[in-house]
Scaffold this motif. Structure first.
Motif, PDB file in Angstrom:
ATOM      1  N   ASP A  11       0.835  -1.201   0.000  1.00  0.00           N
ATOM      2  CA  ASP A  11       0.000   0.000   0.000  1.00  0.00           C
ATOM      3  C   ASP A  11       0.867   1.248   0.000  1.00  0.00           C
ATOM      4  O   ASP A  11       1.888   1.284   0.692  1.00  0.00           O
ATOM      5  CB  ASP A  11      -0.912   0.019   1.230  1.00  0.00           C
ATOM      6  N   PRO A  12       0.467   2.270  -0.768  1.00  0.00           N
ATOM      7  CA  PRO A  12      -0.710   2.294  -1.637  1.00  0.00           C
ATOM      8  C   PRO A  12      -0.498   1.467  -2.902  1.00  0.00           C
ATOM      9  O   PRO A  12       0.639   1.271  -3.332  1.00  0.00           O
ATOM     10  CB  PRO A  12      -0.865   3.774  -1.974  1.00  0.00           C
ATOM     11  N   TYR A  13      -1.618   0.982  -3.458  1.00  0.00           N
ATOM     12  CA  TYR A  13      -1.598   0.224  -4.697  1.00  0.00           C
ATOM     13  C   TYR A  13      -0.900   1.053  -5.775  1.00  0.00           C
ATOM     14  O   TYR A  13      -1.112   2.266  -5.852  1.00  0.00           O
ATOM     15  CB  TYR A  13      -3.041  -0.082  -5.121  1.00  0.00           C
ATOM     16  N   PRO A  14      -0.066   0.441  -6.610  1.00  0.00           N
ATOM     17  CA  PRO A  14       0.171  -0.998  -6.796  1.00  0.00           C
ATOM     18  C   PRO A  14       1.302  -1.578  -5.955  1.00  0.00           C
ATOM     19  O   PRO A  14       1.693  -2.719  -6.164  1.00  0.00           O
ATOM     20  CB  PRO A  14       0.521  -1.077  -8.280  1.00  0.00           C
ATOM     21  N   GLY A  15       1.830  -0.813  -5.018  1.00  0.00           N
ATOM     22  CA  GLY A  15       2.903  -1.313  -4.178  1.00  0.00           C
ATOM     23  C   GLY A  15       4.277  -1.034  -4.753  1.00  0.00           C
ATOM     24  O   GLY A  15       4.429  -0.546  -5.874  1.00  0.00           O
ATOM     25  N   VAL A  16       5.293  -1.360  -3.950  1.00  0.00           N
ATOM     26  CA  VAL A  16       6.691  -1.140  -4.323  1.00  0.00           C
ATOM     27  C   VAL A  16       7.266  -2.451  -4.849  1.00  0.00           C
ATOM     28  O   VAL A  16       6.955  -3.530  -4.328  1.00  0.00           O
ATOM     29  CB  VAL A  16       7.500  -0.643  -3.109  1.00  0.00           C
ATOM     30  N   VAL A  17       8.098  -2.361  -5.874  1.00  0.00           N
ATOM     31  CA  VAL A  17       8.632  -3.568  -6.505  1.00  0.00           C
ATOM     32  C   VAL A  17      10.158  -3.547  -6.495  1.00  0.00           C
ATOM     33  O   VAL A  17      10.777  -2.484  -6.497  1.00  0.00           O
ATOM     34  CB  VAL A  17       8.121  -3.715  -7.954  1.00  0.00           C
ATOM     35  N   PRO A  18      10.793  -4.721  -6.475  1.00  0.00           N
ATOM     36  CA  PRO A  18      12.254  -4.782  -6.535  1.00  0.00           C
ATOM     37  C   PRO A  18      12.789  -4.206  -7.844  1.00  0.00           C
ATOM     38  O   PRO A  18      12.089  -4.181  -8.860  1.00  0.00           O
ATOM     39  CB  PRO A  18      12.547  -6.284  -6.431  1.00  0.00           C
ATOM     40  N   PRO A  19      14.049  -3.771  -7.830  1.00  0.00           N
ATOM     41  CA  PRO A  19      14.628  -3.163  -9.033  1.00  0.00           C
ATOM     42  C   PRO A  19      15.116  -4.173 -10.059  1.00  0.00           C
ATOM     43  O   PRO A  19      15.615  -3.783 -11.118  1.00  0.00           O
ATOM     44  CB  PRO A  19      15.797  -2.354  -8.467  1.00  0.00           C
ATOM     45  N   THR A  20      15.006  -5.464  -9.751  1.00  0.00           N
ATOM     46  CA  THR A  20      15.486  -6.514 -10.650  1.00  0.00           C
ATOM     47  C   THR A  20      14.483  -7.656 -10.680  1.00  0.00           C
ATOM     48  O   THR A  20      13.487  -7.659  -9.945  1.00  0.00           O
ATOM     49  CB  THR A  20      16.836  -7.084 -10.171  1.00  0.00           C
ATOM     50  N   SER A  21      14.769  -8.652 -11.498  1.00  0.00           N
ATOM     51  CA  SER A  21      14.042  -9.914 -11.407  1.00  0.00           C
ATOM     52  C   SER A  21      14.265 -10.497 -10.013  1.00  0.00           C
ATOM     53  O   SER A  21      15.271 -10.201  -9.356  1.00  0.00           O
ATOM     54  CB  SER A  21      14.548 -10.897 -12.463  1.00  0.00           C
ATOM     55  N   PHE A  22      13.324 -11.335  -9.562  1.00  0.00           N
ATOM     56  CA  PHE A  22      13.492 -11.907  -8.225  1.00  0.00           C
ATOM     57  C   PHE A  22      12.743 -13.226  -8.099  1.00  0.00           C
ATOM     58  O   PHE A  22      11.870 -13.548  -8.910  1.00  0.00           O
ATOM     59  CB  PHE A  22      13.032 -10.924  -7.141  1.00  0.00           C
ATOM     60  N   VAL A  23      13.141 -13.968  -7.070  1.00  0.00           N
ATOM     61  CA  VAL A  23      12.459 -15.205  -6.698  1.00  0.00           C
ATOM     62  C   VAL A  23      11.932 -15.005  -5.288  1.00  0.00           C
ATOM     63  O   VAL A  23      12.705 -14.691  -4.372  1.00  0.00           O
ATOM     64  CB  VAL A  23      13.406 -16.417  -6.756  1.00  0.00           C
ATOM     65  N   HIS A  24      10.630 -15.178  -5.107  1.00  0.00           N
ATOM     66  CA  HIS A  24      10.012 -14.923  -3.806  1.00  0.00           C
ATOM     67  C   HIS A  24       9.749 -16.236  -3.078  1.00  0.00           C
ATOM     68  O   HIS A  24       9.081 -17.131  -3.601  1.00  0.00           O
ATOM     69  CB  HIS A  24       8.694 -14.164  -3.989  1.00  0.00           C
ATOM     70  N   VAL A  25      10.306 -16.330  -1.861  1.00  0.00           N
ATOM     71  CA  VAL A  25      10.134 -17.514  -1.023  1.00  0.00           C
ATOM     72  C   VAL A  25      10.065 -17.060   0.433  1.00  0.00           C
ATOM     73  O   VAL A  25      10.954 -16.334   0.903  1.00  0.00           O
ATOM     74  CB  VAL A  25      11.311 -18.506  -1.178  1.00  0.00           C
ATOM     75  N   ASP A  26       9.019 -17.468   1.147  1.00  0.00           N
ATOM     76  CA  ASP A  26       8.942 -17.272   2.601  1.00  0.00           C
ATOM     77  C   ASP A  26       9.244 -15.834   3.016  1.00  0.00           C
ATOM     78  O   ASP A  26      10.133 -15.570   3.821  1.00  0.00           O
ATOM     79  CB  ASP A  26       9.900 -18.240   3.305  1.00  0.00           C
ATOM     80  N   ARG A  27       8.508 -14.891   2.439  1.00  0.00           N
ATOM     81  CA  ARG A  27       8.600 -13.470   2.790  1.00  0.00           C
ATOM     82  C   ARG A  27       9.953 -12.842   2.452  1.00  0.00           C
ATOM     83  O   ARG A  27      10.325 -11.803   2.995  1.00  0.00           O
ATOM     84  CB  ARG A  27       8.292 -13.240   4.278  1.00  0.00           C
ATOM     85  N   ARG A  28      10.682 -13.481   1.557  1.00  0.00           N
ATOM     86  CA  ARG A  28      11.971 -12.949   1.126  1.00  0.00           C
ATOM     87  C   ARG A  28      12.035 -12.965  -0.399  1.00  0.00           C
ATOM     88  O   ARG A  28      11.501 -13.868  -1.044  1.00  0.00           O
ATOM     89  CB  ARG A  28      13.138 -13.776   1.680  1.00  0.00           C
ATOM     90  N   SER A  29      12.717 -11.955  -0.948  1.00  0.00           N
ATOM     91  CA  SER A  29      12.913 -11.878  -2.397  1.00  0.00           C
ATOM     92  C   SER A  29      14.404 -11.958  -2.692  1.00  0.00           C
ATOM     93  O   SER A  29      15.191 -11.171  -2.153  1.00  0.00           O
ATOM     94  CB  SER A  29      12.340 -10.564  -2.944  1.00  0.00           C
ATOM     95  N   TYR A  30      14.773 -12.908  -3.539  1.00  0.00           N
ATOM     96  CA  TYR A  30      16.164 -13.157  -3.882  1.00  0.00           C
ATOM     97  C   TYR A  30      16.428 -12.751  -5.327  1.00  0.00           C
ATOM     98  O   TYR A  30      15.618 -13.039  -6.215  1.00  0.00           O
ATOM     99  CB  TYR A  30      16.494 -14.648  -3.743  1.00  0.00           C
ATOM    100  N   ARG A  31      17.562 -12.106  -5.557  1.00  0.00           N
ATOM    101  CA  ARG A  31      17.999 -11.937  -6.938  1.00  0.00           C
ATOM    102  C   ARG A  31      18.250 -13.324  -7.524  1.00  0.00           C
ATOM    103  O   ARG A  31      18.734 -14.218  -6.829  1.00  0.00           O
ATOM    104  CB  ARG A  31      19.271 -11.099  -6.994  1.00  0.00           C
ATOM    105  N   PRO A  32      17.944 -13.507  -8.799  1.00  0.00           N
ATOM    106  CA  PRO A  32      18.130 -14.846  -9.375  1.00  0.00           C
ATOM    107  C   PRO A  32      19.538 -15.399  -9.196  1.00  0.00           C
ATOM    108  O   PRO A  32      19.705 -16.596  -8.949  1.00  0.00           O
ATOM    109  CB  PRO A  32      17.787 -14.632 -10.855  1.00  0.00           C
ATOM    110  N   ASP A  33      20.559 -14.531  -9.284  1.00  0.00           N
ATOM    111  CA  ASP A  33      21.929 -15.038  -9.181  1.00  0.00           C
ATOM    112  C   ASP A  33      22.294 -15.452  -7.764  1.00  0.00           C
ATOM    113  O   ASP A  33      23.239 -16.225  -7.568  1.00  0.00           O
ATOM    114  CB  ASP A  33      22.937 -14.021  -9.722  1.00  0.00           C
ATOM    115  N   GLU A  34      21.572 -14.966  -6.756  1.00  0.00           N
ATOM    116  CA  GLU A  34      21.859 -15.384  -5.390  1.00  0.00           C
ATOM    117  C   GLU A  34      20.946 -16.528  -4.950  1.00  0.00           C
ATOM    118  O   GLU A  34      21.253 -17.228  -3.984  1.00  0.00           O
ATOM    119  CB  GLU A  34      21.732 -14.213  -4.412  1.00  0.00           C
ATOM    120  N   TYR A  35      19.848 -16.726  -5.679  1.00  0.00           N
ATOM    121  CA  TYR A  35      18.945 -17.824  -5.331  1.00  0.00           C
ATOM    122  C   TYR A  35      19.492 -19.161  -5.805  1.00  0.00           C
ATOM    123  O   TYR A  35      19.347 -20.184  -5.139  1.00  0.00           O
ATOM    124  CB  TYR A  35      17.563 -17.581  -5.933  1.00  0.00           C
ATOM    125  N   GLY A  36      20.140 -19.156  -6.965  1.00  0.00           N
ATOM    126  CA  GLY A  36      20.617 -20.403  -7.545  1.00  0.00           C
ATOM    127  C   GLY A  36      19.800 -20.764  -8.764  1.00  0.00           C
ATOM    128  O   GLY A  36      19.090 -19.925  -9.323  1.00  0.00           O
TER     129      GLY A  36
END
Length: 201
Positions: A11-36
């Motif tokens: 809030d407010p809609y549409p919300g804030v977004v990460p500056p890169t691609s990401f993988v979301h798991v368990d309330r955390r967002s990982y950059r693809p290169d750090e996720y694996g």
């Protein structure tokens, strides 16, 4: 280090977004290169131009609509020829004005694409009110490219269905979400457009 959801409020809609691609798991967002290695399997590209690219919204989908614990893979993309514009109606849940997609020749915007599993698409169907507020279709207008320049051909996208989810026209023109914040959009007065101008079989 992964980003916590608190860095990206919904809030407010549409919300804030990460500056890169990401993988979301368990309330955390990982950059693809750090996720694996990115999860594979049966996944379809779904263009997200509103709140579904916000990590806190993804956690809400998990808590409220049963989105499972599997990773949500979100690619940052650049769109050409389409734009997120404010809808004619409001969200019943909180009275905020949502975004809808419309044709916008020559316009370039930053959005996202979920690489979604069938189970994830089923949850998005519920969230978007498929068949009532939105329809799910292939997008054949404009172009969608990932950060490395790869073209995503005809991604799925939720498009407005019915007058409340048509583009809002103010002075005869749609209003881009990139130009007007939610605080102003909620007070806009206008009329629903006849359509969104998109090609979507």
């Amino acid at each position: 280090m992964p980003w916590p959801d608190a860095d990206f409020p919904a809030d407010p809609y549409p919300g804030v977004v990460p500056p890169t691609s990401f993988v979301h798991v368990d309330r955390r967002s990982y950059r693809p290169d750090e996720y694996g290695p990115l999860p594979g399997g049966d996944r379809e590209p779904v263009l997200a131009y509103g709140s579904n690219r916000c990590p806190s919204k993804i956690t809400w989908l998990r808590a409220e609509l049963g989105l499972g614990p599997e990773p949500v893979v979100v690619l940052r993309v650049r769109t050409t020829g389409v734009a997120a514009v404010w809808a004619a109606g409001f969200r019943a849940r909180d009275g905020q004005r949502p975004a809808v997609l419309a044709a916008a020749p020559g316009v370039v915007e930053e959005h996202a694409v979920w690489l979604a599993t069938p189970e994830q698409i089923a949850v998005l169907d519920v969230c978007e009110g498929r068949g009532e507020r939105h329809r799910l279709a292939r997008l054949h207008t404009g172009e969608v490219r990932t950060e490395d320049g790869t073209v995503i051909e005809a991604p799925w996208v939720y498009l407005g269905l019915g007058p409340a989810r048509r583009p809002l026209l103010v002075g005869g023109r749609p209003v881009r979400c990139a130009d007007v914040p939610q605080s102003v959009a909620r007070r806009l007065a206008g009329e629903p457009a006849a359509g969104d101008g998109l090609r979507h079989p």
